[in-house]
Design a protein around this motif. Structure first.
Motif, PDB file in Angstrom:
ATOM      1  N   ILE A  18       0.827  -1.208   0.000  1.00  0.00           N
ATOM      2  CA  ILE A  18       0.000   0.000   0.000  1.00  0.00           C
ATOM      3  C   ILE A  18       0.863   1.259   0.000  1.00  0.00           C
ATOM      4  O   ILE A  18       1.777   1.409   0.811  1.00  0.00           O
ATOM      5  N   ASP A  19       0.552   2.168  -0.902  1.00  0.00           N
ATOM      6  CA  ASP A  19       1.206   3.477  -1.005  1.00  0.00           C
ATOM      7  C   ASP A  19       0.690   4.374   0.136  1.00  0.00           C
ATOM      8  O   ASP A  19      -0.510   4.599   0.262  1.00  0.00           O
ATOM      9  N   ILE A  20       1.617   4.881   0.976  1.00  0.00           N
ATOM     10  CA  ILE A  20       1.226   5.810   2.045  1.00  0.00           C
ATOM     11  C   ILE A  20       1.957   7.141   1.888  1.00  0.00           C
ATOM     12  O   ILE A  20       2.244   7.828   2.862  1.00  0.00           O
ATOM     13  N   SER A  21       2.279   7.508   0.629  1.00  0.00           N
ATOM     14  CA  SER A  21       2.947   8.789   0.387  1.00  0.00           C
ATOM     15  C   SER A  21       1.982   9.936   0.687  1.00  0.00           C
ATOM     16  O   SER A  21       0.777   9.739   0.841  1.00  0.00           O
ATOM     17  N   GLY A  22       2.506  11.147   0.744  1.00  0.00           N
ATOM     18  CA  GLY A  22       1.713  12.314   1.139  1.00  0.00           C
ATOM     19  C   GLY A  22       0.516  12.570   0.251  1.00  0.00           C
ATOM     20  O   GLY A  22      -0.496  13.112   0.702  1.00  0.00           O
ATOM     21  N   VAL A  68       2.383  -4.530   3.580  1.00  0.00           N
ATOM     22  CA  VAL A  68       3.592  -3.728   3.364  1.00  0.00           C
ATOM     23  C   VAL A  68       3.157  -2.306   3.027  1.00  0.00           C
ATOM     24  O   VAL A  68       2.268  -2.106   2.200  1.00  0.00           O
ATOM     25  N   LEU A  69       3.763  -1.317   3.683  1.00  0.00           N
ATOM     26  CA  LEU A  69       3.472   0.087   3.423  1.00  0.00           C
ATOM     27  C   LEU A  69       4.726   0.754   2.857  1.00  0.00           C
ATOM     28  O   LEU A  69       5.828   0.512   3.339  1.00  0.00           O
ATOM     29  N   PHE A  70       4.556   1.589   1.836  1.00  0.00           N
ATOM     30  CA  PHE A  70       5.727   2.294   1.308  1.00  0.00           C
ATOM     31  C   PHE A  70       5.425   3.776   1.124  1.00  0.00           C
ATOM     32  O   PHE A  70       4.390   4.170   0.612  1.00  0.00           O
ATOM     33  N   GLY A  71       6.340   4.594   1.640  1.00  0.00           N
ATOM     34  CA  GLY A  71       6.343   6.035   1.420  1.00  0.00           C
ATOM     35  C   GLY A  71       7.794   6.362   1.087  1.00  0.00           C
ATOM     36  O   GLY A  71       8.373   5.833   0.143  1.00  0.00           O
ATOM     37  N   THR A  72       8.428   7.206   1.894  1.00  0.00           N
ATOM     38  CA  THR A  72       9.881   7.378   1.769  1.00  0.00           C
ATOM     39  C   THR A  72      10.571   6.098   2.228  1.00  0.00           C
ATOM     40  O   THR A  72      11.525   5.622   1.610  1.00  0.00           O
ATOM     41  N   ARG A  73      10.055   5.535   3.343  1.00  0.00           N
ATOM     42  CA  ARG A  73      10.563   4.266   3.856  1.00  0.00           C
ATOM     43  C   ARG A  73       9.596   3.146   3.508  1.00  0.00           C
ATOM     44  O   ARG A  73       8.455   3.395   3.139  1.00  0.00           O
ATOM     45  N   ASP A  94       3.570   9.007   4.899  1.00  0.00           N
ATOM     46  CA  ASP A  94       4.977   9.360   4.741  1.00  0.00           C
ATOM     47  C   ASP A  94       5.080  10.370   3.596  1.00  0.00           C
ATOM     48  O   ASP A  94       4.058  10.796   3.047  1.00  0.00           O
ATOM     49  N   GLU A  95       6.291  10.738   3.200  1.00  0.00           N
ATOM     50  CA  GLU A  95       6.453  11.788   2.200  1.00  0.00           C
ATOM     51  C   GLU A  95       6.471  11.251   0.764  1.00  0.00           C
ATOM     52  O   GLU A  95       5.536  11.394   0.017  1.00  0.00           O
ATOM     53  N   ALA A  96       7.576  10.603   0.367  1.00  0.00           N
ATOM     54  CA  ALA A  96       7.811  10.249  -1.037  1.00  0.00           C
ATOM     55  C   ALA A  96       7.170   8.890  -1.380  1.00  0.00           C
ATOM     56  O   ALA A  96       6.368   8.348  -0.617  1.00  0.00           O
ATOM     57  N   THR A  97       7.547   8.323  -2.540  1.00  0.00           N
ATOM     58  CA  THR A  97       6.920   7.096  -3.044  1.00  0.00           C
ATOM     59  C   THR A  97       7.998   6.098  -3.467  1.00  0.00           C
ATOM     60  O   THR A  97       8.457   6.117  -4.611  1.00  0.00           O
ATOM     61  N   ASN A  98       8.385   5.219  -2.531  1.00  0.00           N
ATOM     62  CA  ASN A  98       9.379   4.188  -2.859  1.00  0.00           C
ATOM     63  C   ASN A  98       8.646   2.936  -3.355  1.00  0.00           C
ATOM     64  O   ASN A  98       8.579   1.910  -2.684  1.00  0.00           O
TER      65      ASN A  98
END
Length: 623
Positions: free
Chosen positions: A9-13, A43-48, A77-81
């Motif tokens: 799952i994408d948790i970017s801003g 699994v969650l991804f943002g910057t981390r 989180d901020e970005a999209t890893n």
């Protein structure tokens, strides 16, 4: 079969607000549908990149309770890893296969949800595709869900195709939670994995795809091909697959006498239908392969798909569709049959063909490949009718209203160099109570380009192409794409309508339906300009005049008559105006609820901001 499923799952801003709320709701309901024999992880991804457990765990009551708590508590989180998130999910499934042999009999599934482009870690798309392909190695399917309008859906689609899955767009709407749940239900009940249909080599030619990674409850597998001459008697299909801890095998034989009888009775209908089905599936597979390659191989696949599209009269991304407004040989006017959403392309049978395919590549209608993609800032008119003017140089927005009687037609966009115009007719608010404001709304739009005889009339009930010459009529229940003389019109069922010109300009019409407790008692339209940079410098109209750069200054901010809405002095076009800070709704992304836009409101029908006076923009006809 039991399943091993990892949700990435994408948790970017950019997921903040409604998106993350709907994602949480969908995940909570999906967790409630897990079976006791299933294994899962998140699994969650943002910057981390972070995982809930880091390994598959059984869907026990305790684990599901803990997972729900995790879903309700995670923060953005901020970005999209994206690359890192997917590789972590793949690693969890691969390790489970290696360390827990009993899980190798389950159906493994990887599902990713994202709303944006990769901006952290590996961001090169070709490298990401390679990394994912090499990590999965065909062991299980990857399903990609693209949330919203700004996602690179082509990228997600190619990635899914390369890994035995598919991509699906999740539209930003009030029912996005149901869309996510609906997708999950399609893969929630795997029945078989590694399904292969085998046919005698000498009896069957030109087979469509006959190996499928997984087969789910409620789905179907269709294979089409050609039977070689005089080989009907030896035609059979051997089906083999794996179920829960066992092999599945069966043979499907053809009763030759029954088949001959059927062909005698209905052969002409059956053969035509099956041949078109074979052609349709073959074209889809050629287009899918074409997305994965470049250069000479891509050109070869494009040529094959185009040749078949024209031969069998299917509309594809390689062809364009033209409507001929001619009577047929019986003197009858053409009849347009509109296929239901998600059906096969339009059948064109007999001599009454109203759609004509040509081998030209349609021009891109947006900078992105997705016609529905919306920019962050738009200029438009909506509700009572409030004009919203975004001024990029100031990163601010101006608003004004036009107070006129129902029935009046206003010029919104007029380009004298090309003749292109958009006019809108006002309607009143039905059932207006005593003392209520006389609200007016746009109930009819006329979009025209006299140079090519193009006219489009839009009302909350119908969309009519070339109404003056008896053109086809579509309703808002249709899903359709039409192209005529450099204009592409796309109707998105019950939502909006896009008009894109070859010169790059793109406009959107939003449908507003009356719903329960609505303040407005009549369906109406909103109109938004999404791209105007290629319109001529002489373009004018209530909206068109603002396609060109202009500036303003705001001075002397002070309390107004409403303590929540401060007043100020605005200097614009060498005039000083008193303006009020307030909120206006932009419905270009959410036709029902809209998004609040903070703007400076110009009083007295835009006096001082618009050129001339507002009555200069009243025109006698919708076209």
């Amino acid at each position: 079969m039991n399943k091993n499923v990892v949700f990435v799952i994408d948790i970017s801003g950019s997921m903040q607000g409604q998106k993350v709320k709907q994602t949480r709701e969908a995940l909570l309901k999906i967790l409630g549908d897990m079976q006791p024999g299933d294994y899962f992880d998140l699994v969650l991804f943002g910057t981390r990149v972070q995982s809930w457990r880091g390994s598959l765990v059984q869907a026990s009551e305790a684990n599901l309770r803990a997972a729900r708590d995790f879903v309700q508590r995670f923060t953005l989180d901020e970005a999209t890893n994206l690359n890192g998130g997917l590789l972590r999910g793949i690693e969890i499934l691969n390790k489970a296969h290696e360390s827990l042999p009993e899980l190798s009999n389950h159906a493994s599934i990887l599902i990713m949800l994202t709303d944006g482009d990769p901006t952290e870690g590996v961001t090169n798309r070709s490298q990401i595709l390679k990394n994912i392909r090499e990590a999965i190695r065909g062991r299980f399917p990857l399903y990609n869900l693209g949330f919203g309008h700004n996602v690179d859906f082509n990228f997600l689609e190619v990635m899914s195709m390369e890994n035995n899955g598919r991509a699906q767009r999740i539209y930003e709407d009030r029912d996005a939670t149901q869309q996510l749940q609906g997708f999950y239900k399609q893969v929630a009940r795997p029945l078989l994995v590694d399904v292969e249909l085998q046919y005698p080599e000498d009896a069957v030619l030109d087979l469509t795809q006959h190996h499928h990674k997984q087969y789910y409850e409620g789905s179907e597998i269709v294979v089409a091909g050609r039977i070689a001459d005089h080989k009907l008697g030896s035609f059979k299909a051997d089906v083999q697959a794996r179920g829960e801890g066992q092999e599945f095998r069966t043979t499907c034989l053809v009763d030759e006498e029954e088949m001959k009888k059927l062909l005698q009775e209905r052969g002409h209908m059956l053969e035509n239908h099956v041949e078109r089905l074979w052609a349709y599936l073959t074209i889809q597979e050629l287009l899918a392969k074409r997305m994965k390659v470049e250069g000479e191989e891509r050109a070869k696949l494009s040529s094959q798909a185009l040749k078949m599209s024209l031969a069998y009269q299917f509309v594809t991304p390689l062809t364009s569709m033209t409507i001929r407004g001619m009577a047929d040989q019986d003197g009858l006017k053409p009849v347009i049959d509109k296929p239901p959403e998600d059906s096969l392309p339009l059948e064109m049978l007999g001599h009454r063909r109203t759609f004509v395919l040509s081998a030209s590549q349609p021009s891109p209608t947006r900078p992105s490949s997705d016609i529905n993609q919306l920019p962050d800032k738009v200029t438009g008119v909506d509700t009572d009718p409030h004009f919203i003017i975004h001024v990029p140089q100031k990163e601010d927005t101006l608003c004004f209203n036009i107070n006129e009687e129902p029935g009046v037609i206003l010029s919104l966009v007029q380009d004298p160099d090309t003749g292109f115009s958009v006019n809108g007719q006002l309607i009143g608010n039905k059932d207006r109570g005593p003392g209520q404001h006389e609200g007016t709304y746009f109930g009819r739009l006329g979009i025209a380009n006299p140079a090519t005889d193009f006219q489009l009339e839009v009302t909350p009930q119908n969309i009519t192409l070339n109404p003056g010459s008896g053109g086809p009529v579509f309703s808002w229940r249709d899903q359709a794409a039409l192209r005529q003389d450099g204009v592409v019109v796309t109707i998105n069922k019950k939502r909006n309508l896009m008009v894109s010109l070859d010169n790059g300009a793109t406009f959107e019409v939003v449908l507003h339906r009356v719903w329960k407790d609505s303040a407005v008692h009549q369906d109406f339209l909103g109109f938004y300009v999404l791209d105007s940079h290629r319109m001529s410098a002489r373009t004018h109209g209530l909206l068109g005049q603002f396609f060109h750069p202009f500036s303003f200054e705001v001075l002397d901010l002070h309390p107004g008559s409403d303590p929540t809405k401060p007043d100020a002095t605005m200097v614009v076009k060498n005039r000083q105006l008193t303006v009020t800070r307030g909120l206006q709704k932009d419905y270009s992304k959410d036709p029902r609820h809209g998004a609040e836009v903070s703007c400076w409101f110009i009083h007295n029908n835009g006096a001082g901001l618009i050129d001339g006076v507002y009555t200069d923009y009243i025109v006698p006809d919708i076209f």
